[in-house]
Design a protein around this motif. Structure first.
Motif, short mmCIF file in Angstrom:
data_model
loop_
_atom_site.label_atom_id
_atom_site.label_comp_id
_atom_site.label_asym_id
_atom_site.label_seq_id
_atom_site.Cartn_x
_atom_site.Cartn_y
_atom_site.Cartn_z
N ASN A 101 0.81 -1.22 0.00
CA ASN A 101 0.00 0.00 0.00
C ASN A 101 0.85 1.27 0.00
N LEU A 102 2.10 1.15 0.44
CA LEU A 102 2.99 2.31 0.52
C LEU A 102 4.00 2.35 -0.62
N LEU A 103 3.83 1.45 -1.61
CA LEU A 103 4.78 1.30 -2.70
C LEU A 103 5.12 2.62 -3.39
N ASN A 104 4.13 3.37 -3.81
CA ASN A 104 4.38 4.63 -4.53
C ASN A 104 5.11 5.64 -3.66
N LEU A 105 4.73 5.72 -2.41
CA LEU A 105 5.37 6.66 -1.49
C LEU A 105 6.83 6.28 -1.25
N ILE A 106 7.08 5.00 -1.05
CA ILE A 106 8.46 4.55 -0.82
C ILE A 106 9.33 4.78 -2.05
N TYR A 107 8.81 4.45 -3.23
CA TYR A 107 9.58 4.72 -4.46
C TYR A 107 9.79 6.22 -4.68
N GLY A 108 8.79 7.02 -4.33
CA GLY A 108 8.95 8.47 -4.43
C GLY A 108 10.07 8.98 -3.54
N ILE A 109 10.14 8.45 -2.32
CA ILE A 109 11.22 8.83 -1.39
C ILE A 109 12.56 8.41 -1.96
N ARG A 110 12.64 7.18 -2.44
CA ARG A 110 13.91 6.69 -3.01
C ARG A 110 14.36 7.56 -4.18
N ASN A 111 13.43 7.96 -5.03
CA ASN A 111 13.78 8.84 -6.16
C ASN A 111 14.26 10.20 -5.68
N LEU A 112 13.59 10.76 -4.68
CA LEU A 112 14.03 12.05 -4.13
C LEU A 112 15.42 11.94 -3.51
N LEU A 113 15.68 10.84 -2.82
CA LEU A 113 17.01 10.66 -2.21
C LEU A 113 18.09 10.62 -3.29
N CYS A 114 17.80 10.00 -4.43
CA CYS A 114 18.76 9.99 -5.54
C CYS A 114 18.98 11.41 -6.08
N THR A 115 17.91 12.17 -6.18
CA THR A 115 18.00 13.55 -6.66
C THR A 115 18.80 14.42 -5.70
N LEU A 116 18.57 14.20 -4.41
CA LEU A 116 19.24 15.02 -3.39
C LEU A 116 20.71 14.65 -3.24
N GLY A 117 21.10 13.47 -3.65
CA GLY A 117 22.50 13.09 -3.68
C GLY A 117 23.10 12.72 -2.35
N GLN A 118 23.31 13.69 -1.49
CA GLN A 118 23.99 13.45 -0.22
C GLN A 118 23.03 13.31 0.96
N THR A 119 21.77 13.04 0.67
CA THR A 119 20.78 12.87 1.74
C THR A 119 20.54 11.38 1.96
N SER A 120 20.50 10.99 3.23
CA SER A 120 20.27 9.59 3.57
C SER A 120 19.26 9.49 4.70
N VAL A 121 18.73 8.28 4.90
CA VAL A 121 17.78 8.02 5.97
C VAL A 121 18.42 7.00 6.91
N GLN A 122 18.39 7.30 8.21
CA GLN A 122 18.99 6.39 9.18
C GLN A 122 18.09 6.25 10.40
N PHE A 123 18.31 5.17 11.12
CA PHE A 123 17.60 4.91 12.36
C PHE A 123 18.32 5.58 13.52
#
Length: 151
Positions: A101-123
């Motif tokens: 159900n979150l597929l589009n949102l997760i892929y959207g985030i992944r695409n934005l992270l690629c665009t932003l280059g030096q941005t990452s997500v961590q716990f």
């Protein structure tokens, strides 16, 4: 900001959180973008439609990505988006989607992270996210939506 752990020098930390009053239930997202000295660049507190807890965390990560992408001066900055939800972080950072159900949102985030280059997500642990948690709870309580920039 509680037990906040500052980022490395030259890195910005976007602590985010989601809050759901029940699962699903009234929900809110919040976040704060700071440098290593604790200087705040951006904060947000928003109400979101009834959501389950992990979905709310994913929405908070997405909002942080959107806000970073909206400011050209942040494009070349190293930014760490920090969430206290290990499941949400793993869904963003691995090949496993986790929730169709979150597929589009997760892929959207992944695409934005690629665009932003030096941005990452961590716990990060919940105790280091106390201010973001407060902002998310305000959103879940239906307080007015706020996005504030200091840059």
């Amino acid at each position: 900001m509680g037990n906040w752990i500052p980022p490395e020098s030259e890195t910005l930390m976007f602590n985010i959180d989601g809050s759901a009053r029940g699962s699903p239930g009234f929900a809110g997202i919040g976040g704060v973008l700071c440098d290593q000295s604790g200087k705040v660049f951006c904060s947000f507190s928003l109400s979101v439609v009834w959501q389950e807890a992990v979905a709310v965390e994913i929405l908070a990560i997405a909002k942080a990505c959107d806000l970073c992408a909206s400011k050209p001066q942040l494009k070349d900055r190293k930014i760490v988006i920090s969430s206290d939800c290990l499941v949400a972080v793993s869904w963003i950072n691995s090949a496993d989607i986790g929730n169709f159900n979150l597929l589009n949102l997760i892929y959207g985030i992944r695409n934005l992270l690629c665009t932003l280059g030096q941005t990452s997500v961590q716990f990060s642990s919940r105790v280091s996210n106390s201010y973001a948690d407060l902002l998310a709870k305000r959103g879940a309580d239906g307080d007015r939506d706020v996005i504030t920039w200091e840059v």
